[in-house]
Design a protein around this motif. Structure first.
Motif, PDB file in Angstrom:
ATOM      1  N   THR A 142       0.898  -1.220  -0.117  1.00 16.76           N
ATOM      2  CA  THR A 142      -0.027  -0.018   0.129  1.00 16.76           C
ATOM      3  C   THR A 142       0.908   1.346  -0.061  1.00 16.76           C
ATOM      4  N   TYR A 180       2.157   4.723   1.246  1.00 13.22           N
ATOM      5  CA  TYR A 180       2.112   5.366   2.473  1.00 13.22           C
ATOM      6  C   TYR A 180       1.205   6.454   2.678  1.00 13.22           C
ATOM      7  N   GLU A 190      -3.464   5.280   3.770  1.00 18.52           N
ATOM      8  CA  GLU A 190      -3.711   4.812   4.943  1.00 18.52           C
ATOM      9  C   GLU A 190      -4.886   4.111   4.794  1.00 18.52           C
ATOM     10  N   ASP A 215      -6.179   2.346   2.449  1.00 15.92           N
ATOM     11  CA  ASP A 215      -6.127   1.416   1.830  1.00 15.92           C
ATOM     12  C   ASP A 215      -5.650  -0.004   2.845  1.00 15.92           C
ATOM     13  N   GLN A 216      -4.867   0.444   3.951  1.00 16.21           N
ATOM     14  CA  GLN A 216      -4.142  -0.600   4.682  1.00 16.21           C
ATOM     15  C   GLN A 216      -5.326  -1.313   5.420  1.00 16.21           C
ATOM     16  N   ALA A 276      -7.382  -3.341   3.158  1.00 18.98           N
ATOM     17  CA  ALA A 276      -6.759  -4.514   2.719  1.00 18.98           C
ATOM     18  C   ALA A 276      -6.972  -5.682   3.879  1.00 18.98           C
ATOM     19  N   CYS A 302      -6.483  -9.757   3.393  1.00 18.63           N
ATOM     20  CA  CYS A 302      -4.856  -9.734   3.413  1.00 18.63           C
ATOM     21  C   CYS A 302      -4.474  -9.986   4.868  1.00 18.63           C
ATOM     22  N   TYR A 332       0.228  -5.926   5.769  1.00 21.63           N
ATOM     23  CA  TYR A 332       0.416  -5.020   4.748  1.00 21.63           C
ATOM     24  C   TYR A 332       1.780  -4.392   4.670  1.00 21.63           C
ATOM     25  N   SER A 380       3.984  -0.919   3.567  1.00 14.15           N
ATOM     26  CA  SER A 380       3.743   0.379   2.943  1.00 14.15           C
ATOM     27  C   SER A 380       4.945   0.593   2.027  1.00 14.15           C
ATOM     28  N   THR A 429       5.080  -2.900  13.521  1.00 12.77           N
ATOM     29  CA  THR A 429       3.719  -2.475  12.788  1.00 12.77           C
ATOM     30  C   THR A 429       3.030  -3.746  12.261  1.00 12.77           C
ATOM     31  N   THR A 430       4.049  -4.458  11.674  1.00 13.42           N
ATOM     32  CA  THR A 430       3.302  -5.693  10.873  1.00 13.42           C
ATOM     33  C   THR A 430       2.772  -6.803  11.985  1.00 13.42           C
ATOM     34  N   CYS A 490      -0.155  -5.508  13.305  1.00 18.12           N
ATOM     35  CA  CYS A 490      -1.198  -5.625  12.344  1.00 18.12           C
ATOM     36  C   CYS A 490      -1.541  -7.129  12.021  1.00 18.12           C
TER      37      CYS A 490
END
Ligand code: MN
Length: 172
Positions: free
Chosen positions: A84, A86, A89, A91-92, A95, A100, A103, A105, A157-158, A161
């Motif tokens: 996605t 940056y 946001e 879209d994240q 997703a 998904c 994601y 960035s 972050t991942t 997420c």
């Protein structure tokens, strides 16, 4: 980690080249598609271990393609990591809603990219270390709250997420 087959669906030639290079450095096999329709075809033929999915694509977008792949019992187990922008946001979140597993960035962080991608690959029996690392990861809950995106490392972050995705599946 052992070599895996990774399908990259990305219409931007520069990003494709960079992603290809980074995955090749990890000794993974890279399959490429510049549009969603062809990408889904390749997924059906090749059954990749992971799909990196650009969201902004000409014609069918990455979210629609993710919906189709996740609705196909033959393909639904393949982890999809959205690529996605940056700046996009929204879209994240979309997703993750679409199915998904996580994601990344863009612009791509070349230092962390491969490591993050590999956290989405299922370790096989030969990857004892990866299994251990994965268990360790699953035991840790990290919530990072910061208004400065640069302070938050990509890996954390991942991880967060992914936990969010797991948690939302749990509650559904
Ligand atoms: Mn694009």
């Amino acid at each position: 980690m052992d070599s895996r087959k990774i399908l990259v669906i990305e219409d931007n030639a520069k990003n494709m080249k960079l992603v290809h290079l980074l995955l090749t450095m990890g000794e993974h096999q890279v399959l490429e598609s510049t549009d969603a329709e062809q990408g889904i075809q390749i997924a059906r033929q090749e059954k990749p271990d992971l799909i990196l999915m650009d969201i902004q694509l000409p014609g069918m977008d990455g979210l629609q393609a993710t919906g189709i792949i996740k609705a196909d019992p033959q393909l639904a187990d393949i982890p999809i990591v959205a690529l996605t922008s940056y700046a996009m946001e929204s879209d994240q979140a979309r997703a993750l809603d679409t199915g998904c597993e996580g994601y990344l960035s863009k612009p791509i962080d070349t230092k962390t990219f491969l490591g993050v991608v590999e956290t989405f690959l299922q370790p096989d029996s030969g990857d004892a270390v990866a299994v251990l690392q994965k268990r360790k990861h699953n035991d840790v809950r990290i919530l990072v709250v910061d208004d400065n995106h640069k302070v938050v490392s990509l890996r954390n972050t991942t991880t967060f997420c992914r936990r969010l995705t797991t948690a939302s599946q749990h509650w559904r």
